[in-house]
Design a protein around this motif. Sequence first.
Motif, PDB file in Angstrom:
ATOM      1  N   PRO A   1      48.816  39.787  44.562  1.00 24.66           N
ATOM      2  CA  PRO A   1      48.861  41.330  44.116  1.00 24.66           C
ATOM      3  C   PRO A   1      49.940  41.883  42.774  1.00 24.66           C
ATOM      4  O   PRO A   1      49.899  42.608  42.050  1.00 24.66           O
ATOM      5  CB  PRO A   1      48.210  41.791  45.369  1.00 24.66           C
TER       6      PRO A   1
ATOM      7  N   ALA B   1      44.180  35.612  40.606  1.00 26.63           N
ATOM      8  CA  ALA B   1      43.877  34.088  41.426  1.00 26.63           C
ATOM      9  C   ALA B   1      44.511  33.081  40.663  1.00 26.63           C
ATOM     10  O   ALA B   1      44.059  32.235  40.988  1.00 26.63           O
ATOM     11  CB  ALA B   1      42.528  34.969  42.202  1.00 26.63           C
TER      12      ALA B   1
ATOM     13  N   TRP C   1      42.099  47.421  38.880  1.00 26.61           N
ATOM     14  CA  TRP C   1      42.534  46.691  39.099  1.00 26.61           C
ATOM     15  C   TRP C   1      42.049  45.508  39.866  1.00 26.61           C
ATOM     16  O   TRP C   1      42.838  44.357  40.188  1.00 26.61           O
ATOM     17  CB  TRP C   1      42.539  47.475  40.896  1.00 26.61           C
ATOM     18  N   GLY C   2      40.709  45.276  39.823  1.00 28.07           N
ATOM     19  CA  GLY C   2      39.890  44.401  40.690  1.00 28.07           C
ATOM     20  C   GLY C   2      40.145  43.136  39.779  1.00 28.07           C
ATOM     21  O   GLY C   2      40.109  42.313  39.489  1.00 28.07           O
ATOM     22  N   ARG C   3      39.740  43.687  37.875  1.00 27.17           N
ATOM     23  CA  ARG C   3      39.658  42.602  37.244  1.00 27.17           C
ATOM     24  C   ARG C   3      41.421  41.728  36.928  1.00 27.17           C
ATOM     25  O   ARG C   3      41.650  40.110  37.459  1.00 27.17           O
ATOM     26  CB  ARG C   3      39.630  43.414  35.718  1.00 27.17           C
TER      27      ARG C   3
ATOM     28  N   LEU D   1      43.675  41.529  39.605  1.00 30.56           N
ATOM     29  CA  LEU D   1      43.693  40.808  41.091  1.00 30.56           C
ATOM     30  C   LEU D   1      42.705  39.212  40.440  1.00 30.56           C
ATOM     31  O   LEU D   1      43.586  38.096  40.826  1.00 30.56           O
ATOM     32  CB  LEU D   1      42.864  41.201  41.877  1.00 30.56           C
ATOM     33  N   ARG D   2      41.277  39.680  39.658  1.00 27.88           N
ATOM     34  CA  ARG D   2      40.707  38.229  39.457  1.00 27.88           C
ATOM     35  C   ARG D   2      41.234  37.140  38.902  1.00 27.88           C
ATOM     36  O   ARG D   2      41.326  35.880  38.561  1.00 27.88           O
ATOM     37  CB  ARG D   2      39.795  38.345  38.890  1.00 27.88           C
TER      38      ARG D   2
END
Lengths: 484, 484
Positions: free
Chosen positions: B362, B147, B139-141, B143-144
């Motif tokens: 998101p 962005a 999920w962090g990947r 999101l990044r």
Amino acid sequence: METAGLSLSRDSAVPLSEQIYRGLRAAIGDGRLPAGGKLPSSRRLAAALDVSRNTVTAAYELLVAEGVITVRSGTAPRIAETLPQPPAAVPEVPQPARPALSQRGQRAAANPWAATRRIAGGRLEPGTPALDCFPRDAWGRCLRRAARTIPSAGLFYDQPSGLIVLKEVLARYLAAERGVRARADTILITPSTQASLSLLATCLADPGDTVWLEDPGYLGARAAFDTAGLRIAAMPVDDHGADVSAMAAGAMPPRLIYVTPSHQYPMGARMPLPRRLALLETARRAGAVVLEDDYDSEFLFEGRPVAALQGLAEGAEAIYLGTFAKSMIPGLRLAYMVVPQPLAAPLSAAQRAAGLYAGAIPQAALADFIDGGHYRAHLKRIRALYQTRGRYLAGTLRAALGNRVQVADPVGGVQLAARFAQSVDDRRLADAVNADGFGVAALSAYALDADARGLVIGFASATQADAAACVAAVAAALDAQRSG
Amino acid sequence: METAGLSLSRDSAVPLSEQIYRGLRAAIGDGRLPAGGKLPSSRRLAAALDVSRNTVTAAYELLVAEGVITVRSGTAPRIAETLPQPPAAVPEVPQPARPALSQRGQRAAANPWAATRRIAGGRLEPGTPALDCFPRDAWGRCLRRAARTIPSAGLFYDQPSGLIVLKEVLARYLAAERGVRARADTILITPSTQASLSLLATCLADPGDTVWLEDPGYLGARAAFDTAGLRIAAMPVDDHGADVSAMAAGAMPPRLIYVTPSHQYPMGARMPLPRRLALLETARRAGAVVLEDDYDSEFLFEGRPVAALQGLAEGAEAIYLGTFAKSMIPGLRLAYMVVPQPLAAPLSAAQRAAGLYAGAIPQAALADFIDGGHYRAHLKRIRALYQTRGRYLAGTLRAALGNRVQVADPVGGVQLAARFAQSVDDRRLADAVNADGFGVAALSAYALDADARGLVIGFASATQADAAACVAAVAAALDAQRSG
């Protein structure tokens, strides 16, 4: 009947078993296959349709699970007897062409703000920050780190009014920068100022209650108040912002007073201290709450912003509203309000009932972004850019239109208001300019009783070429209207 | 007067110029320094306070900017004459101890849902997914990457009802997995099902209108309807879910009918097709809209979930509600609804007026997460885990409580309902169990008229040790209540 009326498409993206299932369900639903009737065995239907038996079995299993058919070993599947009988209890009413909107639904859908969005996405639209300056890399890193490190409790429902870590950072920031009296437990994080206003308009006022609104003033606030069924009284605006002393005996006592004292929207005035104190005194006497929308004080180009009105309040008569829509991006969907302590718990419960939640990971990322100094650095950068762009637009308007326009160099923010000396139909003018996609707004659209003619033009996202092209379009449209 | 009544603290985090500014402002505000009076020159005040002259000048400049003092070269600064006179227009009303909540504010703050959150964050709280299984890295990947790559238009206000890219992914997913008739332009993305319900309750019904609600039923829905001022009629629930045929002649014709047909909340029943069709027929005749809350169909442990009711509707009588709160995490704050096409535009305008926005980045990340196969992989993983955990909890309850409890292996979801054979006070029971922080809920709290006694217990986040400890606490509390 061998194929049960089914025709399959082998080119479809829908799996064959799904097609069989849907086809049977439809045929049973509309009576082509009667209740209590039989279906072919899975083997026979598979053969008739030239599919594998498993394909049919999968479809049948689903129909069994739904209670549409019954299967007993050794017999053919049977369609259930108990297909629905329309109940007699409910009186029949004429069926509307679409589900009817309620009265308040009609109000919410028909607010004047909605009409301003006919031209979407123009680079000179009021409220547009410099989207090209958004620090995508730094923000992406903060998001990723937050996703990895946010405590599990933050991923749950525990904090409908926002993450404690962000509230603590905000409380410090607001006290130091804005003179706001905030503690973490008096801050509510919401997805937008619009959400904050919507919550306050309903929780602090009932339909028919009065709100005083700056005239001209912010259409988003007007939309929230309209939607909440409030009566709106126009509060005149002059070079010192909203003039509460003009609300004479005729005015209804307010429940709410909405103001933008740092940088009046859309006219740009800064409200001096004496008027701020008078406003608070008026609110106190009326038992009203001042909603201080401090939407862009981060962008004052010179000097410090005037300290927030909320910090001057003696009692519980002011609520401070802030947002990251302009200082970061609107799409972030992060805003906040600082409320009197006794209101924090009930407003948080109401926020939960309304589902007005902001995402948890972006909140954690923002706390990190502010704490790591990225926010200040970003503000410094865009402040200089906005000032340059704002002055360029104002100067170009004056150079091109001369005494036909009144426009000052903006002292902050992301848009300016240009007034016209000649009597123009500014809505027609805006429509003409926006035929080229600029997204400017007619000043009169922001007015209640005031006679304000002109244009509200965003500059933060406008390059020199954009600004010059827009001004040329304004000049041409003004000429056309004069000669037309 | 040389120091103008100021006392400075050199240990404070507040800069000296800010202290001077605040001190003078306060003294002027409360009359200690009278309007029209003089202040010492910046040189003299600096000497008296033992600070640099620049420090005083900075404070004075701010006061000048605010209109509190005037400075002309060669004369002492002078306090403005026009300090506020309290306006006479507003009648004085008794000042409340806190700003008064409106009637609807009181309703929103006092909804029964709020009371269920006294025990927050217990691992066996209903609705809790397995927070420890959330794919933080993936999920962090996403999101990044979002962005960095989301188009600028997505960062602006253009799409209050959600990003097109996510709606397109969702429309495909819902058609394939749930038989929902959805197009991108009939989907609205919101921060939560609660937000969806809140919007629909106000836009499709006016205060006093009737909604039929499952009994026992979801408290969040009840909170949204209560807050909207609707009249709630109890619709009985049996082993096939809500029974619309039980709504006899006495029941008021509904504007809205709220159901959870895939997996009744909290009892867990699946509504068979005949009852689904009867429900839709009833709604059609009454001109009502069915709100189908499909909150957890992704977690059916065996077989396929029954296709959505919405896909069976012939007209515009059903709205489909989904959420990522259980399949991902509640803190994601992403949910959606599929509405009849003619309602899409007005509901989107109302959504904008209410500020019910979901974060843009998101949303883009979620589209990526689904398209990249992460979502299916995550579902597969947690589905197996939830099944194991659910069966363990149910089995442990039966083993420990024997014929004192009625509880079946859950067929899906993240919580189960356990009914008690003996007549217990389940609220006292829940309080006793939650003294150890488990977070279980009394079944009777979900009931309107129904006599439902038991506990609703989350299992998705519960290890075997958690589940065993909770069951032991339940057994002890039952014993205590029987002997007490």
